[in-house]
Design an enzyme around this catalytic site. Sequence first.
Site, short mmCIF file in Angstrom:
data_model
loop_
_atom_site.label_atom_id
_atom_site.label_comp_id
_atom_site.label_asym_id
_atom_site.label_seq_id
_atom_site.Cartn_x
_atom_site.Cartn_y
_atom_site.Cartn_z
CD GLU A 71 -0.47 -1.64 2.70
OE1 GLU A 71 0.27 -2.68 2.00
OE2 GLU A 71 -1.16 -2.31 3.53
CB CYS A 109 1.72 -2.78 8.96
SG CYS A 109 2.81 -1.69 8.02
N1 THU Z 1 2.63 -6.50 3.90
C1 THU Z 1 2.24 -5.63 3.09
O1 THU Z 1 2.63 -5.36 1.92
N2 THU Z 1 0.82 -5.02 3.61
C2 THU Z 1 0.43 -5.32 4.47
O2 THU Z 1 -0.75 -4.61 4.70
C3 THU Z 1 0.86 -6.21 5.51
C4 THU Z 1 2.25 -6.68 5.04
C5 THU Z 1 4.08 -7.18 3.43
C6 THU Z 1 5.24 -6.76 4.22
C7 THU Z 1 6.03 -7.97 3.94
O3 THU Z 1 6.61 -7.78 2.57
C8 THU Z 1 5.12 -9.25 4.14
O4 THU Z 1 3.84 -8.57 3.81
C9 THU Z 1 5.03 -10.08 5.22
O5 THU Z 1 4.81 -9.09 6.26
#
Ligand code: THU
Length: 156
Positions: A71, A109
Amino acid sequence: MDILFSIDIKKEKELTLKELTLIDEARRATYRSYAPYSHFSVGAAAELEDGTIVTGSNQENAAYPSGLCAERTAVFYANSRYPDLSIRRLCIVARDTEGKFLSRPISPCGACRQALLESEQRSGKPIEVLLYGTDSIYIIHSIQDLLPLCFDESFL
Ligand code: THU
């Protein structure tokens, strides 16, 4: 003090064509993820005020904290490529380590919430967020709802 916000919980069949198109773009973006460490592929699609759709996916790195979530990739790209266009809607989708789309809606996150909030405040218009799961889709009407008691530029 009460902090209240509302979420619409919908099934795919209840969504508009625009919403379904954005979900489809976010789903496709998961296949452009670079996630050799977590094997968790996330896609995001931002619909701008003129209808343009910008996508992003998570991009990981051997030095783990150097990677970026889907995002933030999408929204930073949208704001850098189209700085004068506000983001109307943002959809986030994820596939698990087996490659299956998550059944429950993905939750962004804390760092992403903070970055998305600034993008929303910068444009002065709410960004609607679609958190996609195959069982249900959460529709949140503003990033601010995802970050109560936020720290923002008003403190500086
Ligand atoms: N991640 C995202 O890209 N967006 C989220 O909303 C949650 C987590 C990614 C970060 C990392 O590359 C992987 O997901 C595992 O945490």
